[in-house]
Design an enzyme around this catalytic site. Structure first.
Site, short mmCIF file in Angstrom:
data_model
loop_
_atom_site.label_atom_id
_atom_site.label_comp_id
_atom_site.label_asym_id
_atom_site.label_seq_id
_atom_site.Cartn_x
_atom_site.Cartn_y
_atom_site.Cartn_z
CG HIS A 209 78.12 19.54 -15.28
ND1 HIS A 209 77.81 17.70 -14.62
CD2 HIS A 209 78.84 18.24 -16.39
CE1 HIS A 209 77.89 16.60 -15.22
NE2 HIS A 209 77.92 17.49 -16.18
CG ASP B 124 82.61 20.70 -10.88
OD1 ASP B 124 83.04 19.92 -11.22
OD2 ASP B 124 81.31 20.67 -11.85
CD GLN C 238 85.52 18.82 -17.55
OE1 GLN C 238 87.27 18.93 -17.98
NE2 GLN C 238 85.09 18.49 -18.21
CE LYS D 247 83.94 14.81 -15.89
NZ LYS D 247 83.59 14.98 -17.22
CB CYS E 258 76.08 17.95 -17.82
SG CYS E 258 75.64 16.53 -18.43
N1 PMP Z 1 81.22 19.17 -13.78
C1 PMP Z 1 82.23 18.95 -14.18
C2 PMP Z 1 82.71 20.56 -14.89
C3 PMP Z 1 81.55 18.44 -15.48
O1 PMP Z 1 82.54 18.41 -16.29
C4 PMP Z 1 81.55 16.44 -15.14
C5 PMP Z 1 81.38 15.69 -16.18
N2 PMP Z 1 81.30 16.09 -17.29
C6 PMP Z 1 80.94 16.73 -13.72
C7 PMP Z 1 81.29 17.83 -13.05
C8 PMP Z 1 80.45 14.93 -13.39
O2 PMP Z 1 81.40 14.20 -13.18
P1 PMP Z 1 81.11 12.44 -13.21
O3 PMP Z 1 80.20 12.42 -13.91
O4 PMP Z 1 81.86 12.17 -13.18
O5 PMP Z 1 80.18 12.97 -11.57
#
Ligand code: PMP
Length: 409
Positions: free
Chosen positions: A123, A200, A203, A226, A366
């Protein structure tokens, strides 16, 4: 419908509504999850009864707010099995947590010629902080590739992680391919080469039991929103010895020991990294979310979602013209399923599904470098959580067939 499931579902008031005259089928959980009444009530209760700033006041409300805030930290500590509660730093979310590491640990420890290893499935929030750090420091950013079925290529990982590597940072679960990466093995590899391991977990933490000590990761980032908690709060887990050595992220109130006119000293971890007024209500809400998830049991959630994926993935794969990204074997695929339908832009597909009340996401998620690798600009993505059931999965498949009929493809 089984009564235990119905009880869980009833805890989520938002699910009980119509969208475009159809019952809402919420399948955008990878973007954000819905909140049970228990979490909503915790927020209301905090603001109705306990609201005060933490760690600054000796009055009763101030002490109550501080106690609840620190109790939430301990709940999070136990939830991911961190050794100590001071290893839990509250942040704004995964993005903030990852930026914190790159800007503090990275700023001090990365020199010209060093290597940072991430993967092509990251991401942007686990990519850009490292990319920009590498640019600032004249370090090299390397990408671990994926295999043809969308899993992390461990052979390539063994090639890319070398004695030059200082940081390895990998998603625990991909937000596009729905795969779980073998963090324990990658952490071992990183440590063999004296690199630190960052994960990270955005998920992963909502969907499976995570034990940071067993994984032996040095840092682990995730977001409350999440995992049925409030937005605007997240967590950075870091091993105490590393957090202690790192400079602060931001400067201001509450993170200091002494401030003189021309220099200052910092307070202890984790507060050294929590400058200014924190999202106290958010952290308390996250604590409530942890209580809720623990009550169901993370293993039960993982098993339940696995059953759902085993049901829906083969049905999706049967659809003529569909491409599902990531493994086609449900044993290797989590509840995040990205797909495209030949002849239809994913945005049009998502709009058509919304007409049937089915909420999915469409876009690059993203993860633009991954999209490029997959040879697409965007995909549709359905993502499941424990309050979804087979009926929701069936409605997704039905809505895709409806869209095919509507667009005559
Ligand atoms: N890493 C991953 C794998 C994600 O899916 C997301 C959220 N889409 C993020 C990072 C970023 O999370 P946040 O927008 O809550 O900071």
């Amino acid at each position: 419908m089984d009564s235990k499931f119905q009880k869980i579902r009833n805890d989520f008031p938002i699910l009980n509504q119509k969208v475009n005259d159809e019952s809402l089928v919420y399948l955008d959980n990878a973007a954000t999850s819905q909140k049970p009444q228990q979490v909503i009530d915790a927020l209301i209760n905090y603001y109705q009864n306990d609201n005060a700033n933490t760690r600054r006041s000796v009055h009763t409300l101030g002490e109550r707010a501080t106690e609840e805030f620190e109790a939430a930290r301990e709940k999070v500590q136990k939830f991911i099995n961190a050794e100590q509660s001071r290893e839990i730093v509250f942040t704004k979310g995964t993005t903030d947590s990852l930026n914190l590491i790159a800007s503090t640990y990275g700023e001090v420890n990365i020199q010209a010629g060093d290597e940072i290893v991430i993967s092509i499935m990251e991401h942007h929030s686990n990519l850009i902080p490292w990319q920009q750090l590498a640019l600032r420091k004249k370090a090299t950013l390397k990408y671990i590739d994926i295999t043809s079925d969308g899993q992390l290529d461990m052979q390539d990982a063994r090639k890319k992680i070398t004695d030059k590597t200082k940081v390895v940072s990998i998603a625990h679960v991909s937000n596009v391919l729905g795969v779980t990466n073998d963090l324990k093995e990658i952490a071992k590899l990183a440590h063999t080469h004296n690199a630190i391991m960052v994960a990270d977990g955005a998920q992963a933490v909502p969907h499976m039991s995570v034990d940071v000590q067993d994984l032996d990761v040095d840092f682990y980032a995730f977001s409350s929103h999440k995992m049925i908690g409030p937005m605007g709060v997240g967590v950075l887990y870091g091993k105490a010895n590393l957090l202690k050595q790192m400079p602060p992220y931001q400067f201001g109130g509450e993170m200091i020991d002494f401030v003189n006119q021309y220099d200052s000293t910092w307070t202890e971890i984790p507060w050294k990294f929590e400058a200014g007024t924190q999202n106290v209500a958010g952290a308390i809400g996250l604590g409530k979310a942890v209580d809720y998830l623990n009550k169901i049991g993370m293993q039960n959630i993982a098993n339940y979602e696995h059953n759902l994926v085993s049901y829906v993935l083969p049905k999706l794969l049967e659809i003529e013209g569909i491409t599902v990204y990531g493994p086609h074997d449900s044993n290797y695929h989590n509840g995040v399923i990205s797909f495209n339908l030949r002849g239809l832009h994913p945005h049009d597909l998502a709009t058509a599904l919304d007409m049937d009340g089915v909420a999915v996401r469409a876009g690059h998620h993203c993860a633009q470098p991954l999209m490029k690798k997959l040879g697409v600009v965007a995909t549709a993505r359905a993502s499941f959580y424990f309050y979804n059931d087979k009926k929701d999965a069936y409605m997704l498949v039905k809505a895709i067939y409806d869209a095919k009929e509507f667009f005559k493809i």
